[in-house]
Design a protein around this motif. Structure first.
Motif, short mmCIF file in Angstrom:
data_model
loop_
_atom_site.label_atom_id
_atom_site.label_comp_id
_atom_site.label_asym_id
_atom_site.label_seq_id
_atom_site.Cartn_x
_atom_site.Cartn_y
_atom_site.Cartn_z
N ASP A 224 17.26 8.02 3.49
CA ASP A 224 15.80 8.11 3.45
C ASP A 224 15.21 7.17 2.41
OD1 ASP A 224 15.78 9.98 5.48
OD2 ASP A 224 15.72 11.69 4.12
N ARG A 225 15.85 7.06 1.28
CA ARG A 225 15.35 6.16 0.23
C ARG A 225 15.49 4.70 0.64
NH1 ARG A 225 18.21 6.16 -5.38
NH2 ARG A 225 19.25 4.43 -4.41
N TYR A 226 16.65 4.35 1.23
CA TYR A 226 16.90 2.96 1.60
C TYR A 226 16.04 2.50 2.77
CZ TYR A 226 21.10 3.10 -1.34
OH TYR A 226 21.99 3.21 -2.38
N THR A 227 15.55 3.41 3.57
CA THR A 227 14.75 3.05 4.74
C THR A 227 13.28 3.46 4.60
OG1 THR A 227 15.35 5.11 5.85
CG2 THR A 227 16.75 3.18 6.28
N SER A 228 12.88 3.80 3.41
CA SER A 228 11.53 4.36 3.20
C SER A 228 10.41 3.40 3.56
CB SER A 228 11.36 4.82 1.76
OG SER A 228 11.45 3.70 0.87
N ASP A 229 10.68 2.10 3.56
CA ASP A 229 9.62 1.14 3.87
C ASP A 229 9.74 0.56 5.27
OD1 ASP A 229 11.90 -0.37 3.31
OD2 ASP A 229 10.73 -2.07 2.57
N LEU A 230 10.74 0.98 6.03
CA LEU A 230 10.96 0.43 7.36
C LEU A 230 10.19 1.19 8.43
CD1 LEU A 230 14.80 -0.16 7.12
CD2 LEU A 230 12.96 -1.82 6.80
N PRO A 231 9.92 0.54 9.56
CA PRO A 231 9.24 1.24 10.66
C PRO A 231 10.07 2.42 11.14
CG PRO A 231 9.37 -1.14 11.07
CD PRO A 231 10.21 -0.86 9.87
N LEU A 232 9.41 3.49 11.49
CA LEU A 232 10.10 4.69 11.98
C LEU A 232 10.97 4.39 13.19
CD1 LEU A 232 7.34 7.43 11.58
CD2 LEU A 232 9.42 7.15 10.21
N MET B 150 0.83 -1.21 0.00
CA MET B 150 0.00 0.00 0.00
C MET B 150 0.86 1.26 0.00
SD MET B 150 -2.96 -1.36 -0.08
CE MET B 150 -4.21 -0.22 0.39
N GLY B 151 2.14 1.16 -0.34
CA GLY B 151 3.00 2.32 -0.50
C GLY B 151 3.46 2.97 0.79
N GLY B 152 3.21 2.35 1.95
CA GLY B 152 3.62 2.94 3.21
C GLY B 152 4.74 2.16 3.86
N ARG B 153 4.97 2.44 5.11
CA ARG B 153 6.00 1.74 5.87
C ARG B 153 5.45 0.42 6.41
NH1 ARG B 153 10.45 4.58 7.07
NH2 ARG B 153 10.39 6.79 6.63
N LYS B 154 6.34 -0.53 6.53
CA LYS B 154 5.98 -1.80 7.16
C LYS B 154 5.85 -1.57 8.66
CE LYS B 154 8.90 -4.50 4.05
NZ LYS B 154 10.05 -5.45 4.02
N ASN B 155 5.05 -2.39 9.30
CA ASN B 155 5.08 -2.36 10.76
C ASN B 155 6.25 -3.23 11.21
OD1 ASN B 155 4.21 -5.12 11.04
ND2 ASN B 155 2.09 -4.42 10.77
N ALA B 156 6.63 -3.12 12.47
CA ALA B 156 7.81 -3.83 12.97
C ALA B 156 7.68 -5.33 12.81
CB ALA B 156 8.07 -3.44 14.42
N ALA B 157 6.50 -5.87 13.03
CA ALA B 157 6.30 -7.31 12.91
C ALA B 157 6.55 -7.79 11.48
CB ALA B 157 4.90 -7.69 13.38
N GLN B 158 6.03 -7.05 10.51
CA GLN B 158 6.23 -7.44 9.11
C GLN B 158 7.70 -7.33 8.71
OE1 GLN B 158 3.99 -8.80 6.85
NE2 GLN B 158 5.90 -9.16 5.75
N ALA B 159 8.34 -6.25 9.12
CA ALA B 159 9.75 -6.06 8.79
C ALA B 159 10.60 -7.17 9.42
CB ALA B 159 10.22 -4.69 9.27
N LYS B 160 10.24 -7.57 10.64
CA LYS B 160 10.97 -8.65 11.30
C LYS B 160 10.75 -9.96 10.56
CE LYS B 160 11.78 -10.82 15.73
NZ LYS B 160 11.49 -10.81 17.15
N ARG B 161 9.50 -10.25 10.17
CA ARG B 161 9.20 -11.47 9.40
C ARG B 161 9.98 -11.49 8.09
NH1 ARG B 161 3.98 -10.68 11.31
NH2 ARG B 161 3.36 -9.54 9.45
#
Length: 105
Positions: free
Chosen positions: A58-66, A20-31
């Motif tokens: 900023d580009r490399y972390t654009s999908d990671l949790p803040l 959906m073009g946003g950031r992953k939540n921590a659980a998804q990023a961990k998975r």
């Protein structure tokens, strides 16, 4: 030659966008194994790779949790210290602190 070294430095591909073009939540990023992959990548960075990461952070972390951004920055700064040496050794900092506040009696 500096240009040859820069040309030979691996470039990190920008991550695929999160659903959906946003950031992953921590659980998804961990998975997805993002933490282990990124930290291992940072630990292997050359000087040119580190410069690339810092300029494209900023580009490399654009999908990671803040909440992951500061720890990644910290790891990049540790890698910078490993590659370039610390800007001010701890002993010098201790001496500067003692000079500012005085020595204990």
């Amino acid at each position: 030659d500096g240009n040859a070294a820069a040309a030979a430095a691996p470039r990190r591909e920008a991550p695929a966008p999160a659903p959906m073009g946003g950031r992953k939540n921590a659980a998804q990023a961990k998975r997805d194994g993002d933490h282990e992959r990124i930290m291992a990548e940072v630990d292997r960075l050359t000087k040119d790779g580190l410069a690339d990461w810092l300029s494209n952070f900023d580009r490399y972390t654009s999908d990671l949790p803040l909440s992951w951004l500061d720890p990644i920055r910290d790891r990049l700064h540790l890698r910078r210290d490993e590659l370039f040496g610390k800007a001010q050794p701890e002993d010098d900092m201790d001496a500067a602190f003692a000079g500012a506040v005085g020595r204990a009696a």
